[in-house]
Design a protein around this motif. Structure first.
Motif, short mmCIF file in Angstrom:
data_model
loop_
_atom_site.label_atom_id
_atom_site.label_comp_id
_atom_site.label_asym_id
_atom_site.label_seq_id
_atom_site.Cartn_x
_atom_site.Cartn_y
_atom_site.Cartn_z
N UNK A 1 0.83 -1.21 0.00
CA UNK A 1 0.00 0.00 0.00
C UNK A 1 0.86 1.26 0.00
N UNK A 2 0.43 2.26 -0.75
CA UNK A 2 1.14 3.54 -0.81
C UNK A 2 0.33 4.64 -0.15
N UNK A 3 -0.86 4.91 -0.68
CA UNK A 3 -1.65 6.02 -0.15
C UNK A 3 -3.10 5.93 -0.59
N UNK A 4 -4.00 6.31 0.30
CA UNK A 4 -5.40 6.50 -0.05
C UNK A 4 -5.48 7.70 -0.99
N UNK B 1 -13.90 3.79 -2.85
CA UNK B 1 -12.58 4.40 -2.78
C UNK B 1 -11.61 3.92 -3.84
N UNK B 2 -10.58 4.72 -4.02
CA UNK B 2 -9.43 4.32 -4.82
C UNK B 2 -8.16 4.74 -4.08
N UNK B 3 -7.08 4.04 -4.35
CA UNK B 3 -5.81 4.36 -3.70
C UNK B 3 -4.65 3.80 -4.50
N UNK B 4 -3.46 4.28 -4.21
CA UNK B 4 -2.27 3.84 -4.94
C UNK B 4 -1.57 2.70 -4.23
N UNK B 5 -1.18 1.68 -5.01
CA UNK B 5 -0.44 0.54 -4.47
C UNK B 5 0.72 0.20 -5.41
N UNK B 6 1.78 -0.33 -4.83
CA UNK B 6 2.95 -0.77 -5.58
C UNK B 6 3.08 -2.29 -5.43
N UNK C 1 7.88 8.03 -0.15
CA UNK C 1 8.10 9.17 -1.04
C UNK C 1 6.91 9.36 -1.98
N UNK C 2 6.39 8.26 -2.49
CA UNK C 2 5.21 8.32 -3.35
C UNK C 2 4.01 8.85 -2.58
N UNK D 1 1.48 12.03 -3.34
CA UNK D 1 0.02 11.93 -3.46
C UNK D 1 -0.64 12.97 -2.57
N UNK D 2 -0.16 13.06 -1.33
CA UNK D 2 -0.75 14.02 -0.39
C UNK D 2 -0.55 15.45 -0.86
N UNK D 3 0.63 15.74 -1.37
CA UNK D 3 0.89 17.10 -1.85
C UNK D 3 -0.01 17.46 -3.02
N UNK D 4 -0.18 16.51 -3.95
CA UNK D 4 -0.99 16.78 -5.14
C UNK D 4 -2.46 17.00 -4.77
N UNK D 5 -2.98 16.18 -3.85
CA UNK D 5 -4.41 16.22 -3.53
C UNK D 5 -4.75 17.22 -2.44
#
Length: 335
Positions: free
Chosen positions: A129-132, A263-268, A279-280, A284-288
């Motif tokens: 998991x990376x980020x919600x 929901x959607x979220x980023x995963x590696x 870092x990813x 994500x938090x900065x962009x959103x």
């Protein structure tokens, strides 16, 4: 030191001297080699759905921000099919180096493992998991002909006329379908499920009066609500939707702890170094968190909650357990 070298030259043959020279270039025991810089090339964000959906749109917002920060291209790659499983599987089997990530969803990581008889990947172990990223807010809407203007009135009507009311969804196993099954279980009512091939035909028939109600994604339902063609009774999230501030949540309407997060979220891929996932997540938090992005998301019925790798991983586990129980109780199968 010079005397030692001269002594070695006299006593050791040339090949031995060469070996000692090579060994002197190796790192000393206990000193880890410095990690390679990351990223040094393009990053790919796989979206396991067609272009134009909310997961795709947000992936492009994040990609632009990351590209500016990292100084490397960040590409969005749409790989739709099998309820998102095709794109998710591609990432599950990619190298865990931070250069390929996926926009996973409630479907790919909390529902599909329970409704598909065979999964090409293990949602619980094949990903880091990376980020919600976002919730696509949902709303309980009825056709104006349905004589209910509150959730409690709808429950009373459904109990008085078991099986007469119908609810539309975008298909078996979709969030709208599972929300309806959860509503039936919590309220002890029987409402007939009518599956469609997508949200648009489901809403079209709901507006036409062919079905009674729907647990719809807010964004496509909002124009019909604004025009008075659908009546919103409650939203399904943890708080009221910014686009419908006068409409209560289901919890406020009396169904405590009733929450559906599309929901959607980023995963590696599993095994991706923690330094990279962190870092990813920061990107994500900065962009959103940008005010303009948050405003646009709110207007589209999307909400953001900050969750890094650990919190997002725990969230996925709880969502998977929750929907596994609903799927089993309702005997939901993939179409």
């Amino acid at each position: 030191m010079t005397q030692i070298v001269r002594l070695l030259r006299r006593r050791l043959p040339p090949p031995t001297l060469l070996l000692l020279a090579l060994c002197s270039l190796l790192p000393l025991p206990g000193r880890a080699a410095e990690p390679a810089a990351w990223p040094t090339r393009a990053i790919r964000i796989v979206v396991p759905f067609p272009a134009g959906g909310y997961a795709d749109n947000l992936a492009r917002v994040i990609a632009t921000d990351m590209s500016n920060t990292f100084g490397q291209p960040v590409l969005v790659d749409n790989r739709p099919g099998a309820g998102g499983n095709i794109g998710a599987d591609l990432v599950a089997k990619s190298a865990p180096d931070g250069y390929t990530v996926v926009m996973g969803t409630i479907g790919t990581h909390a529902v599909n493992p329970w409704i598909y008889p065979r999964m090409p990947f293990n949602a619980a172990t094949d990903f880091a998991p990376v980020a919600f990223v976002a919730d696509a807010e949902s709303v309980l809407v009825v056709n104006p002909a349905v004589p209910a203007r509150s959730v409690q009135e709808l429950i009373a009507l459904a109990r008085a006329r078991p099986g007469d009311l119908t609810f539309a969804s975008g298909g078996p196993g979709t969030t709208g379908h599972l929300a309806g099954e959860l509503f039936k279980a919590v309220t002890h009512t029987f409402i007939t499920h009518i599956p469609y091939k997508g949200n648009v035909p489901a809403l079209t028939d709901l507006v036409a009066g062919q079905v009674s109600l729907s647990f719809a994604t807010l964004q496509p339902a909002l124009p019909f609500i604004t025009a008075g063609k659908l009546i919103p009774l409650a939203t399904l999230g943890t708080s009221r939707a910014a686009a419908l501030p006068a409409v209560p949540t289901l919890a406020e309407a009396g169904l405590k702890n009733f929450e559906v997060r599309n929901w959607t979220g980023m995963l590696a891929p599993a095994g991706t170094p923690a330094a990279i996932t962190q870092k990813l997540a920061q990107e994500v938090d900065k962009a959103l968190s940008a005010p303009a992005v948050r405003q646009t998301m709110a207007a589209q019925g999307l909400s953001y909650t900050k969750m890094g790798p650990e919190a997002f991983g725990q969230f996925i586990q709880s969502e998977s357990a929750k929907w596994a129980a609903v799927v089993k109780a309702a005997n939901v199968k993939a179409d």
